[in-house]
Design an enzyme around this catalytic site. Structure first.
Site, PDB file in Angstrom:
ATOM      1  N   GLU A   1      25.721  46.664-105.893  1.00 25.17           N
ATOM      2  CA  GLU A   1      24.952  46.094-104.772  1.00 25.17           C
ATOM      3  C   GLU A   1      25.900  45.414-103.777  1.00 25.17           C
ATOM      4  OE1 GLU A   1      24.161  45.638-107.982  1.00 25.17           O
ATOM      5  OE2 GLU A   1      22.375  46.903-108.057  1.00 25.17           O
TER       6      GLU A   1
ATOM      7  N   GLU B   1      41.271  43.639-105.377  1.00 22.92           N
ATOM      8  CA  GLU B   1      40.347  43.968-106.460  1.00 22.92           C
ATOM      9  C   GLU B   1      39.264  44.933-106.025  1.00 22.92           C
ATOM     10  OE1 GLU B   1      38.413  41.715-110.294  1.00 22.92           O
ATOM     11  OE2 GLU B   1      37.896  41.016-108.322  1.00 22.92           O
TER      12      GLU B   1
ATOM     13  N   THR C   1      29.851  44.155-107.980  1.00 23.69           N
ATOM     14  CA  THR C   1      28.784  45.055-108.448  1.00 23.69           C
ATOM     15  C   THR C   1      28.479  46.116-107.383  1.00 23.69           C
ATOM     16  OG1 THR C   1      27.016  43.734-107.468  1.00 23.69           O
ATOM     17  CG2 THR C   1      27.694  43.141-109.722  1.00 23.69           C
TER      18      THR C   1
ATOM     19  N   GLY D   1      39.762  33.276-113.170  1.00 22.93           N
ATOM     20  CA  GLY D   1      38.636  32.364-113.378  1.00 22.93           C
ATOM     21  C   GLY D   1      37.845  32.170-112.105  1.00 22.93           C
TER      22      GLY D   1
END
Ligand SMILES: Cc1cc2nc3c(=O)[nH]c(=O)nc-3n(C[C@H](O)[C@H](O)[C@H](O)COP(=O)(O)OP(=O)(O)OC[C@H]3O[C@@H](n4cnc5c(N)ncnc54)[C@H](O)[C@@H]3O)c2cc1C
Length: 388
Positions: free
Chosen positions: A371, A240, A369, A124
């Protein structure tokens, strides 16, 4: 110079392949496809029984003490076969953070159940108003007796509807600079005030928006220091940001090759004899090689204890943007026939081409992302300043 992963890694790769042949049945994959959930309790249990949920953890913590190179060989195979590992990945990522930074009671509560595949932990971080800038989290946690009251909402809480806990980033000091007023909690999902609404995405993957309406959390479920949540996030995000998507590219190429060998064009010749097809195959194969080498270099740097930041981002950026381009190119080659999806009996390669186009887009968004990956590369590979 040796670009291979070594004998131990290749042995584990072979074991992983044999395991997947046995456990990853068509029926299991079909269930995941239908539900849009990249998690399957039977699969997770089988991985746990094999002792593979914490391959890289030290043996004394319940892991197998495997090297980053062994882990990579294992993960390459899981991804190539589209194994449902998202729930395993998030759960073990949080369990590892707890092993590093959690209080003894929290470790005892979570780690044995995570290793036994008895719990699922969702992430979350993202909120409706901010995702890339996770430190801007507006969800509040306010001291309430011996615990905390949580109020706010999180977007894209994937697997929340099957999760036991969400690893939640909340603002505990609204007056402090944004990175300093955050704390992380493990919020039990099955309690009053937690509301979960399904969000269906382009790839068919189900994710969720989750609401926390005066939800109570004990202080024993806090991870790390009060207002020290950004440090905890650092430990979580380091893992991650480091992954690539080579397995997905390999799966696409395998399907393309099979199609080209089995199908004939209007002139009666096999597609594989068409220079337009071989040109694409050559290009995709080369891009896979580059993706693979970037990913392997990241794993090798990790195994040598060297700096990985920036390098993992290169692997993620390159492999996902190429996957997106490759999927579009394959669709162009195979034409309208590739537009039929998995449940259609006449779908090409079981709908694999059509799925690849839809799925590739998401890979360029989650886990940072494109970017954001470019920003990280600019900072860590070139020493450029952090954008303000
Ligand atoms: C299928 C799916 C599953 C997901 N699962 C989870 C999950 O389980 N848990 C979770 O917490 N999140 C999850 N996410 C959220 C994901 O991590 C975010 O979507 C992602 O971090 C981007 O955040 P955002 O959507 O708010 O976009 P924004 O951050 O609002 O970005 C919008 C656009 O602006 C660009 N941008 C933003 N900041 C910068 C910058 N500094 N420099 C240059 N460009 C910038 C972005 O690249 C993007 O193109 C999931 C997302 C998807 C699509």
């Amino acid at each position: 110079m040796d670009f291979g992963l070594g004998e131990r890694s290749e042995r584990l790769r072979a074991e992983t392949r044999a395991f997947l042949d046995e456990v990853l049945t068509e029926e299991l994959l079909q269930e995941c496809h239908r539900s849009g959930v990249n998690h399957h309790p039977r699969f997770s249990k089988a991985v746990s029984e094999r002792g593979w949920l914490a391959l890289g953890w030290p043996i004394e913590l319940g892991g197998q003490g495997r090297s980053p190179l062994e882990l990579l060989a294992h993960n390459e195979e899981l991804q190539r076969r589209n194994a449902p590992t998202y729930g395993i990945g998030t759960t073990m990522m949080v369990a590892q953070v707890i092993a590093l930074l959690g209080e003894p009671g929290l470790k005892e509560l979570i780690i044995p159940r995570a290793l036994a595949a008895e719990i699922v932990i969702a992430l979350g971080f993202t909120e409706p108003e901010n995702g890339s800038d996770a430190a801007a989290a507006a969800t509040r946690a306010v001291r309430d007796g011996d615990g905390w009251t949580i109020t706010g909402s999180k977007m894209f809480t994937t697997n929340a509807h099957i999760a036991d806990y969400v690893f939640l980033l909340a603002r505990t000091d609204p007056e402090a600079p944004k990175h300093r007023g955050l704390t992380t909690f493990l919020v039990p999902m099955n309690q009053p005030g937690v509301e979960i609404q399904a969000v269906r995405t382009l790839s068919g993957e189900r994710t969720n928006i989750t609401f926390y309406n005066d939800v109570r959390v004990g202080d024993d479920l806090r991870i790390g220091e009060v207002d020290g949540g950004w440090k905890v996030m650092g430990a979580a995000l380091a893992r991650e940001h480091s992954g690539g998507f080579v397995g997905e590219q390999q799966r696409l190429l395998t399907d393309l090759l099979a199609w080209a060998q089995e199908t004939t064009g209007p002139d009666g010749r096999h597609r594989i004899e068409d220079p337009a097809v071989t040109e694409r195959i050559g290009r995709i194969r080369t891009e896979i090689e580059v993706s693979l080498l970037l990913q392997r270099r990241g794993a090798w740097l990790g195994s040598e204890g060297l700096e990985v930041r920036g390098k993992g981002s290169m692997a993620k950026l390159f492999s996902t943007e190429r996957l997106e381009r490759q999927a579009a190119a394959v669709l162009e080659l195979t034409g309208p026939d590739a537009l039929r999806s998995r449940d259609e009996p006449t779908a090409l390669r079981d709908g694999g081409f059509e799925y690849a186009v839809r799925h590739a887009k998401g890979t360029t968004i989650y886990a940072g992302t494109s970017e954001i990956q470019r920003d990280i590369i600019a900072q860590h590979a070139l020493g450029l300043p952090r954008p303000t």
